[in-house]
Structure formats: structure tokens, C-alpha cells
Design an enzyme around this catalytic site. Sequence first.
Site, PDB file in Angstrom:
ATOM      1  N   ASP A   1      31.720  30.523   1.516  1.00 50.15           N
ATOM      2  CA  ASP A   1      32.225  31.573   2.404  1.00 50.15           C
ATOM      3  C   ASP A   1      33.668  31.992   2.109  1.00 50.15           C
ATOM      4  O   ASP A   1      34.134  32.993   2.641  1.00 50.15           O
ATOM      5  CB  ASP A   1      32.027  31.210   3.890  1.00 50.15           C
ATOM      6  CG  ASP A   1      32.731  29.935   4.290  1.00 50.15           C
ATOM      7  OD1 ASP A   1      33.318  29.272   3.417  1.00 50.15           O
ATOM      8  OD2 ASP A   1      32.679  29.600   5.498  1.00 50.15           O
ATOM      9  N   ARG A   2      34.368  31.229   1.284  1.00 50.50           N
ATOM     10  CA  ARG A   2      35.757  31.629   0.964  1.00 50.50           C
ATOM     11  C   ARG A   2      35.839  32.153  -0.460  1.00 50.50           C
ATOM     12  O   ARG A   2      34.995  31.850  -1.298  1.00 50.50           O
ATOM     13  CB  ARG A   2      36.705  30.439   1.097  1.00 50.50           C
ATOM     14  CG  ARG A   2      36.816  29.913   2.503  1.00 50.50           C
ATOM     15  CD  ARG A   2      37.958  28.924   2.593  1.00 50.50           C
ATOM     16  NE  ARG A   2      38.046  28.367   3.935  1.00 50.50           N
ATOM     17  CZ  ARG A   2      39.122  27.752   4.412  1.00 50.50           C
ATOM     18  NH1 ARG A   2      40.190  27.592   3.649  1.00 50.50           N
ATOM     19  NH2 ARG A   2      39.126  27.272   5.627  1.00 50.50           N
TER      20      ARG A   2
ATOM     21  N   SER B   1      32.373  22.629   4.320  1.00 50.76           N
ATOM     22  CA  SER B   1      33.118  23.693   3.647  1.00 50.76           C
ATOM     23  C   SER B   1      33.783  23.215   2.354  1.00 50.76           C
ATOM     24  O   SER B   1      33.106  22.744   1.467  1.00 50.76           O
ATOM     25  CB  SER B   1      34.135  24.297   4.615  1.00 50.76           C
ATOM     26  OG  SER B   1      34.663  25.477   4.075  1.00 50.76           O
ATOM     27  N   HIS B   2      35.098  23.312   2.275  1.00 46.69           N
ATOM     28  CA  HIS B   2      35.797  22.980   1.033  1.00 46.69           C
ATOM     29  C   HIS B   2      36.189  21.510   0.947  1.00 46.69           C
ATOM     30  O   HIS B   2      36.800  21.095  -0.033  1.00 46.69           O
ATOM     31  CB  HIS B   2      37.047  23.854   0.909  1.00 46.69           C
ATOM     32  CG  HIS B   2      37.868  23.823   2.163  1.00 46.69           C
ATOM     33  ND1 HIS B   2      37.595  24.640   3.219  1.00 46.69           N
ATOM     34  CD2 HIS B   2      38.917  23.062   2.520  1.00 46.69           C
ATOM     35  CE1 HIS B   2      38.453  24.390   4.191  1.00 46.69           C
ATOM     36  NE2 HIS B   2      39.269  23.430   3.792  1.00 46.69           N
TER      37      HIS B   2
ATOM     38  N   GLU C   1      43.658  34.935   6.607  1.00 44.40           N
ATOM     39  CA  GLU C   1      44.569  34.546   5.529  1.00 44.40           C
ATOM     40  C   GLU C   1      44.051  33.383   4.716  1.00 44.40           C
ATOM     41  O   GLU C   1      44.417  33.221   3.573  1.00 44.40           O
ATOM     42  CB  GLU C   1      45.954  34.265   6.031  1.00 44.40           C
ATOM     43  CG  GLU C   1      46.308  33.220   7.037  1.00 44.40           C
ATOM     44  CD  GLU C   1      45.641  31.876   7.104  1.00 44.40           C
ATOM     45  OE1 GLU C   1      44.817  31.708   8.002  1.00 44.40           O
ATOM     46  OE2 GLU C   1      45.969  30.982   6.304  1.00 44.40           O
TER      47      GLU C   1
ATOM     48  N   ARG D   1      51.415  25.120  11.965  1.00 42.69           N
ATOM     49  CA  ARG D   1      51.431  26.187  10.967  1.00 42.69           C
ATOM     50  C   ARG D   1      52.402  27.262  11.440  1.00 42.69           C
ATOM     51  O   ARG D   1      52.332  27.711  12.582  1.00 42.69           O
ATOM     52  CB  ARG D   1      50.056  26.808  10.798  1.00 42.69           C
ATOM     53  CG  ARG D   1      48.943  25.823  10.425  1.00 42.69           C
ATOM     54  CD  ARG D   1      47.824  26.558   9.702  1.00 42.69           C
ATOM     55  NE  ARG D   1      46.575  25.840   9.651  1.00 42.69           N
ATOM     56  CZ  ARG D   1      46.279  24.875   8.770  1.00 42.69           C
ATOM     57  NH1 ARG D   1      47.173  24.492   7.884  1.00 42.69           N
ATOM     58  NH2 ARG D   1      45.086  24.291   8.776  1.00 42.69           N
TER      59      ARG D   1
ATOM     60  N   LYS E   1      26.874  22.501  11.389  1.00 40.59           N
ATOM     61  CA  LYS E   1      27.330  23.629  12.194  1.00 40.59           C
ATOM     62  C   LYS E   1      26.111  24.357  12.758  1.00 40.59           C
ATOM     63  O   LYS E   1      25.111  24.527  12.062  1.00 40.59           O
ATOM     64  CB  LYS E   1      28.129  24.561  11.280  1.00 40.59           C
ATOM     65  CG  LYS E   1      28.785  25.705  11.984  1.00 40.59           C
ATOM     66  CD  LYS E   1      29.776  26.389  11.071  1.00 40.59           C
ATOM     67  CE  LYS E   1      29.085  27.381  10.169  1.00 40.59           C
ATOM     68  NZ  LYS E   1      30.004  28.393   9.639  1.00 40.59           N
TER      69      LYS E   1
ATOM     70  N   ARG F   1      32.557  17.959  11.867  1.00 37.82           N
ATOM     71  CA  ARG F   1      32.943  17.557  10.508  1.00 37.82           C
ATOM     72  C   ARG F   1      33.542  16.164  10.547  1.00 37.82           C
ATOM     73  O   ARG F   1      34.488  15.916  11.292  1.00 37.82           O
ATOM     74  CB  ARG F   1      34.001  18.536   9.992  1.00 37.82           C
ATOM     75  CG  ARG F   1      33.732  18.995   8.593  1.00 37.82           C
ATOM     76  CD  ARG F   1      34.809  19.949   8.178  1.00 37.82           C
ATOM     77  NE  ARG F   1      34.346  21.317   8.205  1.00 37.82           N
ATOM     78  CZ  ARG F   1      35.091  22.338   7.792  1.00 37.82           C
ATOM     79  NH1 ARG F   1      36.321  22.142   7.353  1.00 37.82           N
ATOM     80  NH2 ARG F   1      34.609  23.565   7.819  1.00 37.82           N
TER      81      ARG F   1
ATOM     82  N   ASP G   1      30.846  25.852   0.454  1.00 38.11           N
ATOM     83  CA  ASP G   1      29.665  26.468   1.070  1.00 38.11           C
ATOM     84  C   ASP G   1      29.614  27.976   0.847  1.00 38.11           C
ATOM     85  O   ASP G   1      28.778  28.663   1.441  1.00 38.11           O
ATOM     86  CB  ASP G   1      29.610  26.138   2.565  1.00 38.11           C
ATOM     87  CG  ASP G   1      30.800  26.688   3.325  1.00 38.11           C
ATOM     88  OD1 ASP G   1      31.884  26.816   2.730  1.00 38.11           O
ATOM     89  OD2 ASP G   1      30.652  27.025   4.511  1.00 38.11           O
TER      90      ASP G   1
ATOM     91  N   LYS H   1      32.050  34.784   6.993  1.00 38.55           N
ATOM     92  CA  LYS H   1      32.782  35.301   5.837  1.00 38.55           C
ATOM     93  C   LYS H   1      31.947  35.036   4.591  1.00 38.55           C
ATOM     94  O   LYS H   1      31.042  34.190   4.608  1.00 38.55           O
ATOM     95  CB  LYS H   1      34.161  34.679   5.760  1.00 38.55           C
ATOM     96  CG  LYS H   1      34.185  33.187   5.763  1.00 38.55           C
ATOM     97  CD  LYS H   1      35.575  32.671   6.135  1.00 38.55           C
ATOM     98  CE  LYS H   1      35.577  31.163   6.247  1.00 38.55           C
ATOM     99  NZ  LYS H   1      36.510  30.643   7.222  1.00 38.55           N
TER     100      LYS H   1
ATOM    101  N   THR I   1      36.433  23.971  15.213  1.00 37.11           N
ATOM    102  CA  THR I   1      36.356  25.392  14.857  1.00 37.11           C
ATOM    103  C   THR I   1      35.183  25.657  13.915  1.00 37.11           C
ATOM    104  O   THR I   1      34.582  26.720  13.958  1.00 37.11           O
ATOM    105  CB  THR I   1      37.653  25.826  14.120  1.00 37.11           C
ATOM    106  OG1 THR I   1      38.745  25.132  14.709  1.00 37.11           O
ATOM    107  CG2 THR I   1      37.892  27.302  14.201  1.00 37.11           C
TER     108      THR I   1
ATOM    109  N   ASP J   1      34.392  28.600  -2.340  1.00 33.53           N
ATOM    110  CA  ASP J   1      34.525  27.222  -1.862  1.00 33.53           C
ATOM    111  C   ASP J   1      33.159  26.524  -1.772  1.00 33.53           C
ATOM    112  O   ASP J   1      32.139  27.076  -2.189  1.00 33.53           O
ATOM    113  CB  ASP J   1      35.263  27.176  -0.526  1.00 33.53           C
ATOM    114  CG  ASP J   1      34.394  27.647   0.623  1.00 33.53           C
ATOM    115  OD1 ASP J   1      33.477  28.445   0.377  1.00 33.53           O
ATOM    116  OD2 ASP J   1      34.613  27.196   1.766  1.00 33.53           O
TER     117      ASP J   1
END
Length: 545
Positions: A282-283, A113-114, A365, A498, A126, A22, A280, A377, A18, A278
Site C-alpha cells: 500500500d505504500r 505492513s512494512h 506524508e 512527531r 486487520k 500488530r 503489503d 492506499k 491505527t 512496502d
Amino acid sequence: MAILTIQTKPYEDQKPGTSGLRKKTKVFMQPNYVANFAQATFNTFPDMQGSIVVLGGDGRFYNDRAIQVIIKIAAANGVGRIIVGRDGVLSTPAASLLIRKNEAAGGIILSASHNPAGPDEDFGIKVNASNGGPAMPADTDRLFEACKTIDSYLISDAPDVDISRLHEAVIENMAVQVVDSVEDYAIAMQDLFDFDGIKSYIKSSGLRMKFDAMNAVTGPYARKIFVDLLELPEDCLMNAVPKDDFGGLHPEPMPSVNTVLVEMAKGPAGLDFAAACDGDGDRNMILGRDIFVSPCDSLAVLAANYFTVPAYKDGLNGVARTIATSAAADTVAKDLRIPCYETPVGWKFFGNLLDAGMVTLCGEESFGTGADYIREKDGLFAVLFWLNIIAARQMPVKDIVTQHWMKYGRNYYCRHDYVGLPKEVGDEIMALAREKVAGLAGQELSPGYVVQKADDFAYTDPVDNSVAANQGIRIIFENRARIVFRLSGTGSVGATLRVYLEEVVIDHDRLDLEVGDVVAGLAKIVQDIALINQKTGRTKPDTVV
Ligand code: G1P
Ligand code: ZN
């Protein structure tokens, strides 16, 4: 300078997930691993030849090495110009912005990312498309095919380029333009938000704020925006010097991780406003004094307060959220008479809606919020949007949120994760849920919980009519409660199930309850339907978010 053809063997594990490819850093450090992926990228996106490509990463360990390899492979493959952030650093939203601003053919972002960084932690690559957003699944599938069949790559034998200073170099026929990582991004933020209004509110109110960059990429961006432009004191920044191992931190902005910040925002002497981003950038996580703003509520509050932001004062075209995100934003959209789209999980599904001008704001979310000026984001965007609202409404975060709930109701929401299940168990639970929901419409599953609609979510993109099937099983009740089941698309070991639970409360006396208590009835329905405890042999979820 010469272009060399190097023989290589494919790696079988280069399937982008996604959020790109990674893996453990050591995997990327294998001979030719980055080179193969870079060559496969240029084979898959031939438009990059003769065009502009943006390159940068979150500065984690191995960023510097991978950048040099990609520059030399880009040069050998006929890229016209490569725009690189100084020191190889660009936050994900800044990279998206540069792709759009320079009309690049695409971009390559180095980030996991995180996930923690370092030689024994994670690394990632990416590929983004010309709209500035993550490459779509059809393209990443082609990229994976190219990775599996690669037998050689082209690389310039030029020495490493100095990317520590702003200048332009030439390798083969390609220009290498080293740009300031922050400048264009800071300009874009000033175009969107009322910096003067925020600045004067900070001065007049003495707003006490802290921003935690978690030793990751947003430090320099935050310094420019909060200290230089908004004139907040230097000590509003925490962990603002990026480190290649993030100083051992796990830069995932959420209350259970940023416990220090949460404590600082508690009690009468607590901070007025606190936020974190985070790895990179984006969060985002948003805190006010004695309140954590859940990402789902944050999206709804931003949408409802669009009029405070100069860029959005004439209204929003629409909003979008993923299936996993609470429907709090739907209620606002209905009130504003604008469309609200429900998409599968993953930021890329917002791309077409944003490109077509159908939505202005979107969110998920998992602490992701963003808007139509880029296709990723953007953590600092959300932080600035909140500051803009606080300044315009001259109100503490808690009052803004409470008033929002009083007007629209509160969507109590949580996520139960069952982590690292054997893949067959995850599949079996999903199959069972899929089978059970088929005939649920109209049934009362417990007193007051009549199923309005239950299905296996298939998304038809309203722009190109493409269909993404099996995106999660949803049960929507007439009282607006919702249950969603899905398997994570980002986990690396086994399957992660989830389960998302949501309950809407309108009653003003019940806006301050514990989420777990409110959704307990739904959690029981989940067990009745999918027999999770029985199938997993566990008695409770591994994490409740
Ligand atoms: C998770 C989040 C999702 C986000 C994705 C990439 O995916 O839930 O919202 O888009 O990470 O950051 P999942 O593991 O649920 O597939
Ligand atoms: Zn991220």
C-alpha cells in the site's frame, strides 16, 4: 465435518491500533490467539454471517497457518462465501478491491505492513469494512471489547483447505473460493490508466526503470503489470519473489532504506524512473534520475496532472490529505477550483469523503497515495500514475517536478521524530504545546513569522459530522509555513513525538535548497514553544524524514 465449540480465555492485549492488531509473530502463535481474534471479529461484524468475506495477507511467516484457522472459524460462524487469494496472498489494495468488487461484507487482511517478517519479527491482522476500507475506530473499539470477554469460539474440524490452486471448496455450508491474487487488480489498473500510451512511450524512449518489491507481496503484481502487460524487460524487477521473511529486508519504501535503488537513479547513467512498495503493497516511493519525489509533492503532482489519466480526464471531485501532510496539494486544488480536505492521520479518515464522492485522490506524508476506486492506499497505483504522466508529458521526472514547483511554489517539508520517549514526557510536551498555542494567533514568533491560526486540531467529518478531537497541534503562519506536533498512533514502545515542519518557497532561484536549511528557523520556534530538547534530554531528533 462438525462444528466444535472450544473453550478459551481472553487475551488482554488484542486492541487494534491505527493499522489493525500488530504484534510480534510469537504473540500470534500463542494458543487460540488468532482464533479468539477471528471469533471476536465475527461477533462484532454479524453482517459477515451469510455474506461474502475476503481473506488474504502479505505472505509473511505464519500467514499460511492463520489463514487456515480463520477459514475454519468463518465456516463455523456461518459466513456464506470466503474469497481467498491463492496461497493466502493478497496485497492490501487488492483485498480492498475484491471486497468492493464482490460486494463483500468485509475482509480480513494479514499483514504488519512494512515491519520485518519472520518468527522473531512481526505479524498483524486487520479487519476491513464493506466499503473496502479499514474498520472505523468505533467498530475496532467494539472488537477489542469482544476480545476481552471471549470465552469460547466455534471452529470447523474440517482438514486444511488446499489454497495453492484456483478452485472452489465447501466447508460446512461455506464456499471457499481460491482466486488469482493479481488478476482483478491488474484489470482495475488497466481501466484507470493509459497502458497503450505508457507501453509505446517505454518503447520509443527506451525508458530505463526498476521496481523493487523488497521480497514482499507486490512481486507477482509487478511482474504481471510491468513485464507481461507493459512489456518491460524482466530485469526491471528487483526482489520480486515474495519470501516469508522478506529475505531479511525491511520493506519500507523510503530513500534511507532503499539506498541501492537511490544509487541506481543517480548521475548521467542513472535510471529514468525507479519505485518501490512496502510489505503489503500500500505504500510507494518514487524516484527519477537525480530526484526523490517526496510523498507530499507526489500527491500534488498527481493532482495537477489528472488530465493525463483516462479515468480522471474529466476532472477530480476533490483531494484530501492528512494534517501531517504538506499543503502542496492544497495549492493545486485551489488552482483547479476543487476542494481540499485536511483530515487526521490514518487512511480511514478518507473513507467517508471517498464514499460520498467528495474526493478523488488522497495521500499522506508516510508514502501513501490512493484514489476512489478502493478504500486503501495503493503503492502500484501511484507508480502507474507516475508512468502515465511521464508518458503523456514525455518528460523526465525531475522536469515534471521542477516545473510543478515553478508554477505552484515548493513546499519544503520534513518530519522530526523523537522515538521511544517515556509516555509521560510525550504527554507533557503535547500539553505544553497545547497550552502555548492557545494565545498565539496574531503574534510574530520570529521576524516574518506571524501566526495566522494555532489550535489543537479537531476534525469534524463533513459527511457524518462525527468529531475526532486532539488530532495534532498546528501552527499556521501568514507566510504559509506550518508546524504540527502529534504523538504517533502506531508505536509499540513508549511515545513517539512527531514534529512536522513546512515552509513554502515561491522564488524560482530558491527551489533547489536543502530542506533542513530551509526549515531551520521553524525548528527553532518548535524548541521555544515545546522545549523538546529540555524535556527529552536529547539534543536533536532521532530521525529526520
Ligand atoms: C503512521 C503514519 C501515518 C499512517 C500510519 C499507518 O502513523 O504517520 O501517516 O497512516 O502510520 O500506516 P503514526 O505513527 O504517525 O501515528
Ligand atoms: Zn503497508
